[in-house]
Design an enzyme around this catalytic site. Sequence first.
Site: not given
Length: 611
Positions: A40-41, A99, A545, A578, A589
Amino acid sequence: MGPIDFDQPFDYIVVGGGTAGLVVANRLSENSNVRVLVIEAGADKTADPLVLTPGLVAGLYGKDEYDWNFISTPQPSLNNRYINQARGKMLGGSSALNFLMLVYPSKGNIDAWAEVGNKSWNFEALAPYFRKFATVHAPPAPAKDLLGLNYVDEGKPAGDGPVHASYSEGYNATNKAWFDAFAELGLEAKSDPRDGTALGAVQNHATIDPSTHTRSFSASAYYTPEVAKRPNLVVLTETLVTKVLFDASSGSEPIATGVEVLSKDGQRQRISASVEVILAAGALQTPQILELSGVGGRELLEKLGIPVIVDNPNVGEHLQDHPIVCQSFEVADGVPSADVLRDPNVLQALLGLYTADGRGAGPLGESIISIAYSPLVDGSGVASPHTASKLLAEHEASLTTPSARAIRNLISSPTEPTFQYLLFPSQIHIPSNPASMADYIIPVLPENYITVMTILNQPFSRGSVHASSADPRAAPVWDPKYNDHPLDLELLARGVQFVERLVDPNGAFGGKVLKKGGKRLPELKADELETAKEIVRQRQISVFHVSGSCGMRPKEDGGVVDERLRVYGVKGLRVVDASVFPLEPVGNIQSVVYAVAERASDLIKEDRAQK
Protein backbone atom coordinates in the site's frame (compact mmCIF):
# COMPACT_ATOMS: atom_id res chain seq x y z
CA MET A 1 6.17 -9.56 13.83
CA GLY A 2 9.82 -10.37 13.13
CA PRO A 3 11.78 -9.24 10.08
CA ILE A 4 10.06 -9.93 6.77
CA ASP A 5 11.79 -12.40 4.47
CA PHE A 6 11.48 -10.86 1.01
CA ASP A 7 13.94 -13.33 -0.48
CA GLN A 8 11.33 -16.08 -0.31
CA PRO A 9 8.60 -15.51 -2.93
CA PHE A 10 5.07 -14.82 -1.78
CA ASP A 11 2.29 -16.85 -3.35
CA TYR A 12 0.27 -13.71 -4.00
CA ILE A 13 1.20 -10.03 -4.10
CA VAL A 14 -1.79 -7.68 -3.80
CA VAL A 15 -1.00 -4.20 -5.12
CA GLY A 16 -3.15 -1.72 -3.19
CA GLY A 17 -4.48 -2.16 0.33
CA GLY A 18 -7.77 -0.44 -0.41
CA THR A 19 -11.44 -1.38 -0.46
CA ALA A 20 -10.92 -4.41 -2.70
CA GLY A 21 -7.30 -5.27 -1.95
CA LEU A 22 -7.79 -5.95 1.76
CA VAL A 23 -10.81 -8.16 1.04
CA VAL A 24 -8.72 -10.33 -1.29
CA ALA A 25 -5.75 -10.42 1.10
CA ASN A 26 -7.96 -11.44 4.01
CA ARG A 27 -9.73 -14.22 2.11
CA LEU A 28 -6.59 -15.67 0.49
CA SER A 29 -4.68 -15.69 3.78
CA GLU A 30 -7.46 -17.71 5.45
CA ASN A 31 -5.44 -20.65 4.12
CA SER A 32 -2.39 -20.75 6.41
CA ASN A 33 -0.37 -22.43 3.66
CA VAL A 34 -0.76 -19.43 1.35
CA ARG A 35 1.69 -16.55 1.80
CA VAL A 36 0.20 -13.14 0.91
CA LEU A 37 1.81 -9.70 0.64
CA VAL A 38 -0.17 -6.44 0.43
CA ILE A 39 1.66 -3.33 -0.77
CA GLU A 40 0.00 0.00 0.00
CA ALA A 41 1.38 3.40 -1.01
CA GLY A 42 -0.28 5.18 1.92
CA ALA A 43 0.05 4.71 5.66
CA ASP A 44 -1.99 2.79 8.23
CA LYS A 45 -4.59 5.27 9.49
CA THR A 46 -6.97 2.76 11.07
CA ALA A 47 -6.71 4.43 14.50
CA ASP A 48 -6.90 8.01 13.19
CA PRO A 49 -9.90 9.96 14.62
CA LEU A 50 -10.32 11.88 11.35
CA VAL A 51 -10.86 8.58 9.54
CA LEU A 52 -12.95 6.92 12.24
CA THR A 53 -15.29 9.84 13.01
CA PRO A 54 -17.98 9.98 10.30
CA GLY A 55 -18.66 13.70 10.72
CA LEU A 56 -15.01 14.75 10.33
CA VAL A 57 -14.57 13.42 6.79
CA ALA A 58 -14.01 16.91 5.34
CA GLY A 59 -10.77 17.07 7.32
CA LEU A 60 -9.27 14.28 5.17
CA TYR A 61 -9.55 15.88 1.75
CA GLY A 62 -6.55 17.44 0.07
CA LYS A 63 -4.10 16.23 2.72
CA ASP A 64 -1.28 14.17 1.24
CA GLU A 65 -1.28 11.64 4.09
CA TYR A 66 -4.90 10.64 3.29
CA ASP A 67 -5.85 11.67 -0.24
CA TRP A 68 -4.31 11.21 -3.72
CA ASN A 69 -6.36 14.28 -4.65
CA PHE A 70 -6.55 13.91 -8.43
CA ILE A 71 -7.63 16.74 -10.71
CA SER A 72 -9.13 16.17 -14.16
CA THR A 73 -8.23 17.81 -17.40
CA PRO A 74 -10.51 20.80 -18.20
CA GLN A 75 -13.99 19.59 -19.18
CA PRO A 76 -15.41 21.34 -22.27
CA SER A 77 -19.02 20.43 -21.39
CA LEU A 78 -18.63 21.99 -17.93
CA ASN A 79 -17.43 25.46 -18.91
CA ASN A 80 -13.85 24.11 -18.98
CA ARG A 81 -13.86 23.54 -15.24
CA TYR A 82 -11.40 21.16 -13.57
CA ILE A 83 -13.02 18.40 -11.50
CA ASN A 84 -11.57 17.07 -8.26
CA GLN A 85 -11.40 13.37 -7.48
CA ALA A 86 -10.63 12.36 -3.89
CA ARG A 87 -9.01 8.90 -3.67
CA GLY A 88 -7.98 7.21 -0.43
CA LYS A 89 -4.21 7.04 0.09
CA MET A 90 -4.09 4.77 3.15
CA LEU A 91 -5.03 1.28 4.24
CA GLY A 92 -8.69 0.97 3.39
CA GLY A 93 -8.34 3.17 0.32
CA SER A 94 -11.40 5.19 -0.62
CA SER A 95 -13.57 3.32 1.90
CA ALA A 96 -11.60 5.36 4.46
CA LEU A 97 -12.67 8.76 3.10
CA ASN A 98 -15.98 8.20 1.32
CA PHE A 99 -19.35 9.45 2.57
CA LEU A 100 -20.16 6.03 4.07
CA MET A 101 -23.15 5.42 1.78
CA LEU A 102 -24.09 1.79 1.27
CA VAL A 103 -26.69 1.23 -1.42
CA TYR A 104 -27.42 -1.71 -3.67
CA PRO A 105 -27.55 -1.92 -7.47
CA SER A 106 -30.61 -3.02 -9.39
CA LYS A 107 -30.96 -6.53 -10.76
CA GLY A 108 -31.29 -5.21 -14.29
CA ASN A 109 -28.11 -3.17 -13.89
CA ILE A 110 -25.94 -6.14 -12.88
CA ASP A 111 -27.67 -8.51 -15.33
CA ALA A 112 -26.51 -6.10 -18.05
CA TRP A 113 -22.92 -7.12 -17.20
CA ALA A 114 -23.76 -10.54 -18.66
CA GLU A 115 -25.44 -8.96 -21.68
CA VAL A 116 -22.24 -7.13 -22.69
CA GLY A 117 -20.23 -10.34 -22.85
CA ASN A 118 -19.68 -11.68 -19.30
CA LYS A 119 -22.01 -14.69 -19.10
CA SER A 120 -20.93 -15.72 -15.60
CA TRP A 121 -21.60 -12.27 -14.11
CA ASN A 122 -25.20 -11.40 -13.33
CA PHE A 123 -27.23 -10.42 -10.28
CA GLU A 124 -27.82 -14.00 -9.21
CA ALA A 125 -24.08 -14.76 -9.31
CA LEU A 126 -23.19 -11.66 -7.28
CA ALA A 127 -26.11 -11.73 -4.79
CA PRO A 128 -24.45 -14.10 -2.25
CA TYR A 129 -21.47 -11.77 -2.04
CA PHE A 130 -23.60 -8.74 -1.18
CA ARG A 131 -24.66 -10.78 1.84
CA LYS A 132 -21.13 -11.99 2.58
CA PHE A 133 -19.28 -8.71 3.07
CA ALA A 134 -21.64 -6.99 5.54
CA THR A 135 -23.60 -7.29 8.73
CA VAL A 136 -26.79 -5.28 8.20
CA HIS A 137 -28.29 -3.81 11.36
CA ALA A 138 -32.05 -3.31 11.67
CA PRO A 139 -33.34 0.27 11.76
CA PRO A 140 -33.67 1.69 15.29
CA ALA A 141 -37.11 2.66 16.56
CA PRO A 142 -36.66 6.45 16.07
CA ALA A 143 -35.85 5.91 12.37
CA LYS A 144 -38.90 3.71 11.84
CA ASP A 145 -41.15 6.06 13.79
CA LEU A 146 -40.09 9.07 11.69
CA LEU A 147 -39.58 7.60 8.22
CA GLY A 148 -41.79 4.50 8.26
CA LEU A 149 -39.30 2.33 6.34
CA ASN A 150 -42.13 -0.09 5.60
CA TYR A 151 -40.25 -1.41 2.58
CA VAL A 152 -37.44 -2.80 4.77
CA ASP A 153 -37.68 -6.58 5.03
CA GLU A 154 -36.49 -7.23 8.57
CA GLY A 155 -36.91 -10.95 7.96
CA LYS A 156 -33.96 -10.96 5.58
CA PRO A 157 -30.76 -12.46 7.01
CA ALA A 158 -28.60 -9.76 8.57
CA GLY A 159 -25.45 -11.48 7.38
CA ASP A 160 -22.30 -11.78 9.45
CA GLY A 161 -19.80 -9.99 7.19
CA PRO A 162 -17.10 -7.78 8.64
CA VAL A 163 -18.44 -4.45 7.33
CA HIS A 164 -21.15 -2.90 9.51
CA ALA A 165 -24.14 -1.33 7.73
CA SER A 166 -26.53 0.64 9.92
CA TYR A 167 -29.16 3.34 10.09
CA SER A 168 -28.97 6.56 12.09
CA GLU A 169 -31.05 7.65 15.06
CA GLY A 170 -30.60 11.28 14.00
CA TYR A 171 -32.83 11.62 10.93
CA ASN A 172 -34.95 14.75 11.15
CA ALA A 173 -37.95 16.50 9.64
CA THR A 174 -35.96 17.20 6.44
CA ASN A 175 -35.54 13.46 5.82
CA LYS A 176 -39.24 12.95 6.52
CA ALA A 177 -40.20 15.68 4.04
CA TRP A 178 -37.95 14.04 1.44
CA PHE A 179 -39.84 10.74 1.77
CA ASP A 180 -43.19 12.53 1.69
CA ALA A 181 -42.27 14.46 -1.46
CA PHE A 182 -41.30 11.38 -3.43
CA ALA A 183 -44.45 9.57 -2.27
CA GLU A 184 -46.46 12.61 -3.43
CA LEU A 185 -44.79 12.27 -6.85
CA GLY A 186 -45.58 8.55 -7.10
CA LEU A 187 -42.09 7.38 -6.16
CA GLU A 188 -42.58 5.60 -2.86
CA ALA A 189 -40.33 2.56 -2.35
CA LYS A 190 -42.31 -0.67 -2.39
CA SER A 191 -39.63 -3.32 -1.73
CA ASP A 192 -36.30 -3.86 -0.03
CA PRO A 193 -33.41 -2.59 -2.22
CA ARG A 194 -31.34 -5.64 -1.24
CA ASP A 195 -33.65 -7.68 -3.50
CA GLY A 196 -32.39 -5.90 -6.62
CA THR A 197 -35.10 -3.24 -6.88
CA ALA A 198 -33.98 0.36 -7.01
CA LEU A 199 -37.00 2.63 -7.22
CA GLY A 200 -38.41 5.29 -4.95
CA ALA A 201 -37.16 7.11 -1.85
CA VAL A 202 -35.17 4.90 0.48
CA GLN A 203 -33.07 5.46 3.54
CA ASN A 204 -29.70 4.04 2.61
CA HIS A 205 -27.49 2.27 5.10
CA ALA A 206 -24.26 3.89 6.19
CA THR A 207 -21.02 2.00 6.81
CA ILE A 208 -20.99 2.90 10.50
CA ASP A 209 -20.58 0.50 13.42
CA PRO A 210 -23.66 1.29 15.54
CA SER A 211 -21.98 0.15 18.77
CA THR A 212 -19.18 2.73 18.50
CA HIS A 213 -20.51 5.14 15.85
CA THR A 214 -17.20 4.85 13.98
CA ARG A 215 -16.53 4.35 10.29
CA SER A 216 -16.64 0.70 9.23
CA PHE A 217 -14.31 0.36 6.25
CA SER A 218 -12.15 -2.28 4.64
CA ALA A 219 -9.16 -1.73 6.95
CA SER A 220 -11.19 -1.95 10.18
CA ALA A 221 -13.30 -4.81 8.78
CA TYR A 222 -10.87 -7.01 6.85
CA TYR A 223 -7.57 -6.16 8.54
CA THR A 224 -8.51 -6.52 12.19
CA PRO A 225 -5.82 -7.08 14.85
CA GLU A 226 -6.61 -10.81 14.66
CA VAL A 227 -6.09 -10.89 10.89
CA ALA A 228 -2.92 -8.81 11.21
CA LYS A 229 -1.45 -11.53 13.45
CA ARG A 230 -1.60 -14.14 10.68
CA PRO A 231 2.02 -15.16 10.06
CA ASN A 232 1.27 -15.77 6.39
CA LEU A 233 -0.04 -12.21 5.75
CA VAL A 234 2.35 -9.29 5.38
CA VAL A 235 1.16 -5.71 4.85
CA LEU A 236 3.75 -3.24 3.62
CA THR A 237 2.65 0.43 3.86
CA GLU A 238 4.14 3.68 2.54
CA THR A 239 5.59 1.69 -0.37
CA LEU A 240 4.89 2.48 -4.02
CA VAL A 241 4.70 -0.26 -6.64
CA THR A 242 6.57 1.02 -9.68
CA LYS A 243 5.76 -1.87 -12.03
CA VAL A 244 4.85 -5.53 -12.39
CA LEU A 245 7.77 -7.75 -13.40
CA PHE A 246 7.42 -10.32 -16.19
CA ASP A 247 9.31 -13.33 -17.44
CA ALA A 248 8.97 -13.29 -21.22
CA SER A 249 11.59 -15.96 -21.90
CA SER A 250 9.24 -18.94 -22.20
CA GLY A 251 8.15 -18.09 -25.73
CA SER A 252 4.45 -18.16 -24.84
CA GLU A 253 2.61 -15.47 -22.90
CA PRO A 254 4.75 -13.42 -20.48
CA ILE A 255 4.33 -14.51 -16.86
CA ALA A 256 4.02 -12.03 -13.96
CA THR A 257 6.77 -12.93 -11.50
CA GLY A 258 6.55 -10.12 -8.96
CA VAL A 259 6.77 -6.37 -8.56
CA GLU A 260 9.31 -3.61 -8.22
CA VAL A 261 8.70 -1.22 -5.32
CA LEU A 262 9.95 2.16 -4.18
CA SER A 263 10.21 2.61 -0.43
CA LYS A 264 9.57 5.84 1.45
CA ASP A 265 13.32 6.50 1.63
CA GLY A 266 13.76 6.04 -2.12
CA GLN A 267 15.10 2.47 -2.18
CA ARG A 268 14.04 0.24 -5.09
CA GLN A 269 13.49 -3.45 -4.46
CA ARG A 270 12.11 -6.45 -6.35
CA ILE A 271 9.72 -8.85 -4.64
CA SER A 272 8.70 -12.19 -6.15
CA ALA A 273 5.25 -13.80 -6.47
CA SER A 274 5.12 -17.51 -7.27
CA VAL A 275 1.42 -17.71 -8.17
CA GLU A 276 -0.11 -14.32 -9.01
CA VAL A 277 0.15 -10.56 -8.83
CA ILE A 278 -3.26 -8.99 -8.13
CA LEU A 279 -3.74 -5.32 -9.00
CA ALA A 280 -6.20 -3.56 -6.69
CA ALA A 281 -5.02 0.03 -6.97
CA GLY A 282 -8.35 1.46 -8.14
CA ALA A 283 -9.78 2.68 -11.42
CA LEU A 284 -7.29 5.53 -11.80
CA GLN A 285 -4.07 3.81 -10.71
CA THR A 286 -4.45 0.19 -11.82
CA PRO A 287 -4.31 1.23 -15.51
CA GLN A 288 -1.30 3.43 -14.73
CA ILE A 289 0.56 0.51 -13.13
CA LEU A 290 -0.28 -1.73 -16.10
CA GLU A 291 1.12 0.88 -18.49
CA LEU A 292 4.25 1.41 -16.38
CA SER A 293 4.69 -2.38 -16.60
CA GLY A 294 4.45 -2.44 -20.40
CA VAL A 295 0.80 -3.52 -20.71
CA GLY A 296 -1.13 -0.92 -22.69
CA GLY A 297 -1.36 0.85 -26.01
CA ARG A 298 1.90 0.62 -27.99
CA GLU A 299 1.78 4.24 -29.13
CA LEU A 300 1.59 5.61 -25.58
CA LEU A 301 4.16 3.20 -24.16
CA GLU A 302 6.71 3.99 -26.87
CA LYS A 303 6.15 7.71 -26.35
CA LEU A 304 6.92 7.24 -22.63
CA GLY A 305 9.92 5.02 -23.37
CA ILE A 306 8.36 1.94 -21.74
CA PRO A 307 9.12 -1.48 -23.35
CA VAL A 308 5.93 -3.07 -24.68
CA ILE A 309 5.01 -6.41 -23.07
CA VAL A 310 1.40 -6.54 -24.32
CA ASP A 311 -0.10 -4.12 -26.85
CA ASN A 312 -3.64 -3.49 -25.60
CA PRO A 313 -4.85 0.09 -26.20
CA ASN A 314 -8.01 -0.64 -24.14
CA VAL A 315 -6.01 -0.21 -20.90
CA GLY A 316 -7.16 3.06 -19.34
CA GLU A 317 -10.00 3.54 -21.81
CA HIS A 318 -13.80 3.17 -21.42
CA LEU A 319 -13.59 4.93 -18.03
CA GLN A 320 -17.00 5.63 -16.50
CA ASP A 321 -18.09 7.91 -13.68
CA HIS A 322 -21.38 9.12 -12.31
CA PRO A 323 -21.94 12.80 -13.02
CA ILE A 324 -23.65 14.61 -10.14
CA VAL A 325 -25.35 18.01 -10.32
CA CYS A 326 -25.47 19.86 -6.99
CA GLN A 327 -28.19 22.47 -6.39
CA SER A 328 -28.23 24.13 -2.97
CA PHE A 329 -31.32 25.73 -1.44
CA GLU A 330 -31.62 27.98 1.61
CA VAL A 331 -33.58 26.34 4.42
CA ALA A 332 -36.34 27.93 6.50
CA ASP A 333 -35.52 29.18 9.97
CA GLY A 334 -35.27 26.33 12.44
CA VAL A 335 -34.69 23.64 9.79
CA PRO A 336 -31.51 21.64 10.48
CA SER A 337 -28.48 22.19 8.23
CA ALA A 338 -24.93 20.94 8.67
CA ASP A 339 -23.79 24.44 7.69
CA VAL A 340 -23.88 25.25 11.42
CA LEU A 341 -20.56 23.37 11.67
CA ARG A 342 -18.88 26.48 10.25
CA ASP A 343 -19.03 27.82 13.82
CA PRO A 344 -15.99 26.46 15.71
CA ASN A 345 -17.94 26.55 18.97
CA VAL A 346 -20.65 24.29 17.53
CA LEU A 347 -18.04 21.88 16.18
CA GLN A 348 -16.21 21.77 19.53
CA ALA A 349 -19.45 21.12 21.39
CA LEU A 350 -20.31 18.24 19.06
CA LEU A 351 -16.79 16.83 19.35
CA GLY A 352 -17.15 16.93 23.13
CA LEU A 353 -20.46 15.07 22.87
CA TYR A 354 -18.94 12.47 20.51
CA THR A 355 -15.92 11.73 22.71
CA ALA A 356 -17.57 12.09 26.13
CA ASP A 357 -18.54 8.49 26.86
CA GLY A 358 -16.67 6.55 24.18
CA ARG A 359 -19.90 5.64 22.39
CA GLY A 360 -19.79 8.36 19.75
CA ALA A 361 -22.95 10.23 20.67
CA GLY A 362 -24.45 12.98 18.54
CA PRO A 363 -24.38 14.07 14.89
CA LEU A 364 -20.65 13.44 14.31
CA GLY A 365 -21.29 9.69 14.62
CA GLU A 366 -24.15 9.65 12.12
CA SER A 367 -24.90 9.94 8.42
CA ILE A 368 -28.26 11.52 7.60
CA ILE A 369 -28.03 11.61 3.81
CA SER A 370 -31.19 10.19 2.19
CA ILE A 371 -31.58 9.01 -1.39
CA ALA A 372 -34.22 8.27 -3.99
CA TYR A 373 -34.17 6.37 -7.27
CA SER A 374 -36.33 7.37 -10.21
CA PRO A 375 -36.87 6.23 -13.78
CA LEU A 376 -36.56 8.88 -16.49
CA VAL A 377 -38.21 12.04 -15.14
CA ASP A 378 -38.50 15.66 -16.24
CA GLY A 379 -40.24 18.84 -15.16
CA SER A 380 -43.63 17.17 -15.43
CA GLY A 381 -42.72 14.21 -13.20
CA VAL A 382 -42.15 10.62 -14.27
CA ALA A 383 -41.69 10.69 -18.05
CA SER A 384 -44.03 8.67 -20.25
CA PRO A 385 -42.67 5.68 -22.21
CA HIS A 386 -43.27 7.73 -25.36
CA THR A 387 -41.05 10.57 -24.05
CA ALA A 388 -38.25 8.13 -23.23
CA SER A 389 -38.40 6.32 -26.57
CA LYS A 390 -38.55 9.61 -28.52
CA LEU A 391 -35.46 10.98 -26.78
CA LEU A 392 -33.50 7.76 -27.25
CA ALA A 393 -34.60 7.45 -30.89
CA GLU A 394 -33.06 10.85 -31.64
CA HIS A 395 -29.65 9.39 -30.71
CA GLU A 396 -30.15 5.84 -31.98
CA ALA A 397 -27.37 6.12 -34.56
CA SER A 398 -24.78 6.62 -31.81
CA LEU A 399 -25.97 3.71 -29.65
CA THR A 400 -24.11 0.97 -31.49
CA THR A 401 -21.87 -0.69 -28.88
CA PRO A 402 -23.14 -3.52 -26.64
CA SER A 403 -22.74 -1.19 -23.64
CA ALA A 404 -24.72 1.64 -25.22
CA ARG A 405 -27.52 -0.72 -26.20
CA ALA A 406 -27.65 -2.17 -22.68
CA ILE A 407 -27.88 1.33 -21.18
CA ARG A 408 -30.58 2.33 -23.68
CA ASN A 409 -32.65 -0.67 -22.57
CA LEU A 410 -32.24 0.24 -18.90
CA ILE A 411 -33.28 3.85 -19.49
CA SER A 412 -36.29 2.65 -21.50
CA SER A 413 -37.54 0.61 -18.54
CA PRO A 414 -40.01 2.27 -16.15
CA THR A 415 -38.74 0.01 -13.33
CA GLU A 416 -35.02 0.79 -13.71
CA PRO A 417 -33.47 3.88 -12.10
CA THR A 418 -32.16 6.40 -14.62
CA PHE A 419 -31.46 8.82 -11.76
CA GLN A 420 -30.42 8.75 -8.15
CA TYR A 421 -31.24 11.80 -6.02
CA LEU A 422 -29.38 12.65 -2.83
CA LEU A 423 -30.46 14.86 0.04
CA PHE A 424 -27.22 16.38 1.32
CA PRO A 425 -27.39 18.33 4.60
CA SER A 426 -25.30 21.42 3.69
CA GLN A 427 -24.27 23.83 0.92
CA ILE A 428 -22.03 22.87 -2.01
CA HIS A 429 -19.72 25.22 -3.91
CA ILE A 430 -18.22 24.57 -7.32
CA PRO A 431 -15.00 26.51 -7.98
CA SER A 432 -13.52 26.29 -11.48
CA ASN A 433 -10.25 24.85 -10.21
CA PRO A 434 -10.73 23.26 -6.77
CA ALA A 435 -7.66 22.58 -4.65
CA SER A 436 -9.40 19.53 -3.17
CA MET A 437 -12.83 18.12 -2.48
CA ALA A 438 -12.91 20.25 0.68
CA ASP A 439 -13.49 23.27 -1.59
CA TYR A 440 -16.82 21.72 -2.61
CA ILE A 441 -18.20 20.91 0.81
CA ILE A 442 -16.90 23.47 3.33
CA PRO A 443 -19.55 26.22 3.87
CA VAL A 444 -18.71 29.62 2.41
CA LEU A 445 -21.98 31.56 2.55
CA PRO A 446 -23.50 32.70 5.87
CA GLU A 447 -26.99 31.31 5.19
CA ASN A 448 -27.92 27.70 5.93
CA TYR A 449 -28.63 25.39 3.02
CA ILE A 450 -29.39 21.82 2.03
CA THR A 451 -28.39 20.41 -1.36
CA VAL A 452 -30.39 18.27 -3.77
CA MET A 453 -28.07 16.22 -5.94
CA THR A 454 -28.98 14.63 -9.29
CA ILE A 455 -26.93 11.61 -10.41
CA LEU A 456 -27.15 10.00 -13.84
CA ASN A 457 -26.86 6.30 -13.03
CA GLN A 458 -25.94 5.02 -16.50
CA PRO A 459 -23.86 7.56 -18.44
CA PHE A 460 -23.14 6.92 -22.12
CA SER A 461 -19.93 8.98 -22.05
CA ARG A 462 -16.58 7.25 -21.71
CA GLY A 463 -13.39 8.87 -20.47
CA SER A 464 -9.81 7.74 -20.02
CA VAL A 465 -6.91 7.61 -17.58
CA HIS A 466 -3.31 7.07 -18.63
CA ALA A 467 0.21 7.23 -17.29
CA SER A 468 1.65 10.70 -17.90
CA SER A 469 5.27 9.69 -17.45
CA ALA A 470 7.51 6.67 -16.94
CA ASP A 471 8.01 8.07 -13.41
CA PRO A 472 5.60 6.11 -11.15
CA ARG A 473 5.36 9.10 -8.79
CA ALA A 474 3.75 11.27 -11.47
CA ALA A 475 -0.05 11.43 -11.33
CA PRO A 476 -1.90 9.84 -14.25
CA VAL A 477 -3.86 12.02 -16.68
CA TRP A 478 -7.56 11.65 -15.90
CA ASP A 479 -10.03 12.87 -18.53
CA PRO A 480 -13.57 11.78 -17.61
CA LYS A 481 -15.04 13.36 -20.77
CA TYR A 482 -18.28 14.22 -18.97
CA ASN A 483 -21.24 14.65 -21.33
CA ASP A 484 -19.03 13.72 -24.28
CA HIS A 485 -22.04 11.74 -25.47
CA PRO A 486 -24.80 14.36 -25.97
CA LEU A 487 -27.48 12.10 -24.46
CA ASP A 488 -25.90 12.50 -21.02
CA LEU A 489 -26.50 16.25 -21.00
CA GLU A 490 -30.06 15.76 -22.32
CA LEU A 491 -30.81 13.27 -19.55
CA LEU A 492 -29.14 15.24 -16.77
CA ALA A 493 -31.00 18.39 -17.74
CA ARG A 494 -34.31 16.58 -17.47
CA GLY A 495 -33.28 15.21 -14.10
CA VAL A 496 -32.50 18.75 -12.98
CA GLN A 497 -35.92 19.92 -14.18
CA PHE A 498 -37.50 17.32 -11.91
CA VAL A 499 -35.77 18.96 -8.93
CA GLU A 500 -38.11 21.92 -9.42
CA ARG A 501 -40.96 19.56 -8.56
CA LEU A 502 -39.21 18.60 -5.34
CA VAL A 503 -38.51 22.18 -4.23
CA ASP A 504 -41.92 23.54 -5.22
CA PRO A 505 -43.03 25.79 -2.33
CA ASN A 506 -46.45 24.13 -2.38
CA GLY A 507 -45.00 20.62 -2.14
CA ALA A 508 -44.21 18.32 0.78
CA PHE A 509 -40.49 19.09 0.68
CA GLY A 510 -40.14 22.64 -0.59
CA GLY A 511 -43.06 23.88 1.50
CA LYS A 512 -41.77 22.47 4.80
CA VAL A 513 -37.99 22.65 4.44
CA LEU A 514 -37.04 25.60 2.26
CA LYS A 515 -37.17 29.29 3.02
CA LYS A 516 -39.87 31.09 1.05
CA GLY A 517 -38.08 33.24 -1.50
CA GLY A 518 -34.78 31.89 -0.18
CA LYS A 519 -31.49 31.80 -2.05
CA ARG A 520 -30.42 29.00 -4.34
CA LEU A 521 -27.12 27.95 -5.89
CA PRO A 522 -27.03 28.54 -8.75
CA GLU A 523 -29.64 31.29 -8.96
CA LEU A 524 -31.02 29.76 -12.15
CA LYS A 525 -34.40 28.04 -12.12
CA ALA A 526 -34.82 25.05 -14.44
CA ASP A 527 -38.12 26.09 -16.01
CA GLU A 528 -36.67 25.67 -19.50
CA LEU A 529 -34.58 22.77 -20.78
CA GLU A 530 -31.79 25.08 -21.94
CA THR A 531 -31.61 26.67 -18.48
CA ALA A 532 -31.41 23.19 -16.94
CA LYS A 533 -28.47 22.41 -19.24
CA GLU A 534 -26.70 25.55 -18.02
CA ILE A 535 -27.23 24.42 -14.42
CA VAL A 536 -25.48 21.16 -15.38
CA ARG A 537 -22.57 23.10 -16.91
CA GLN A 538 -22.16 25.20 -13.77
CA ARG A 539 -22.91 22.67 -11.06
CA GLN A 540 -21.90 19.18 -12.19
CA ILE A 541 -18.93 17.46 -10.54
CA SER A 542 -17.90 13.84 -9.94
CA VAL A 543 -19.59 11.64 -7.38
CA PHE A 544 -16.32 9.72 -7.02
CA HIS A 545 -17.47 6.48 -8.64
CA VAL A 546 -14.78 6.06 -11.31
CA SER A 547 -14.80 2.58 -12.83
CA GLY A 548 -14.39 0.57 -16.01
CA SER A 549 -10.84 1.56 -17.03
CA CYS A 550 -9.70 -2.11 -17.23
CA GLY A 551 -13.04 -3.46 -18.30
CA MET A 552 -14.19 -7.06 -18.02
CA ARG A 553 -15.47 -7.96 -21.48
CA PRO A 554 -14.27 -9.80 -24.58
CA LYS A 555 -10.96 -8.37 -25.74
CA GLU A 556 -12.40 -7.62 -29.18
CA ASP A 557 -15.07 -5.49 -27.48
CA GLY A 558 -12.52 -3.39 -25.60
CA GLY A 559 -11.74 -5.73 -22.72
CA VAL A 560 -8.64 -5.76 -20.52
CA VAL A 561 -9.59 -8.70 -18.28
CA ASP A 562 -11.60 -11.88 -18.85
CA GLU A 563 -14.50 -13.17 -16.76
CA ARG A 564 -12.09 -14.49 -14.13
CA LEU A 565 -10.48 -11.03 -14.01
CA ARG A 566 -7.23 -12.26 -15.60
CA VAL A 567 -5.36 -9.71 -17.72
CA TYR A 568 -5.40 -10.60 -21.41
CA GLY A 569 -2.05 -11.48 -22.97
CA VAL A 570 -0.14 -12.45 -19.82
CA LYS A 571 -0.26 -15.13 -17.14
CA GLY A 572 -0.31 -14.72 -13.39
CA LEU A 573 -1.82 -11.21 -13.38
CA ARG A 574 -5.33 -10.29 -12.26
CA VAL A 575 -7.25 -7.09 -11.54
CA VAL A 576 -9.70 -6.84 -8.63
CA ASP A 577 -11.17 -3.37 -8.18
CA ALA A 578 -13.74 -1.03 -9.77
CA SER A 579 -11.67 -0.74 -12.94
CA VAL A 580 -13.02 -4.14 -14.09
CA PHE A 581 -16.71 -3.10 -13.99
CA PRO A 582 -18.06 -3.43 -17.55
CA LEU A 583 -20.90 -1.02 -16.76
CA GLU A 584 -21.15 1.56 -14.00
CA PRO A 585 -23.28 0.19 -11.13
CA VAL A 586 -26.46 1.99 -10.13
CA GLY A 587 -25.93 4.28 -7.15
CA ASN A 588 -22.91 4.49 -4.86
CA ILE A 589 -20.52 1.75 -5.89
CA GLN A 590 -19.00 0.78 -2.52
CA SER A 591 -21.22 -2.31 -2.13
CA VAL A 592 -20.33 -3.58 -5.61
CA VAL A 593 -16.58 -3.16 -5.00
CA TYR A 594 -16.88 -5.29 -1.86
CA ALA A 595 -19.06 -7.91 -3.55
CA VAL A 596 -16.81 -8.21 -6.62
CA ALA A 597 -13.74 -8.51 -4.37
CA GLU A 598 -15.41 -11.28 -2.37
CA ARG A 599 -16.36 -13.16 -5.52
CA ALA A 600 -12.89 -12.61 -7.03
CA SER A 601 -11.36 -14.17 -3.92
CA ASP A 602 -13.38 -17.33 -4.54
CA LEU A 603 -12.38 -17.36 -8.23
CA ILE A 604 -8.71 -17.10 -7.28
CA LYS A 605 -9.07 -19.93 -4.77
CA GLU A 606 -10.84 -22.09 -7.39
CA ASP A 607 -8.11 -21.48 -9.95
CA ARG A 608 -5.41 -22.36 -7.43
CA ALA A 609 -7.19 -25.61 -6.53
CA GLN A 610 -7.33 -26.63 -10.19
CA LYS A 611 -3.60 -26.19 -10.81
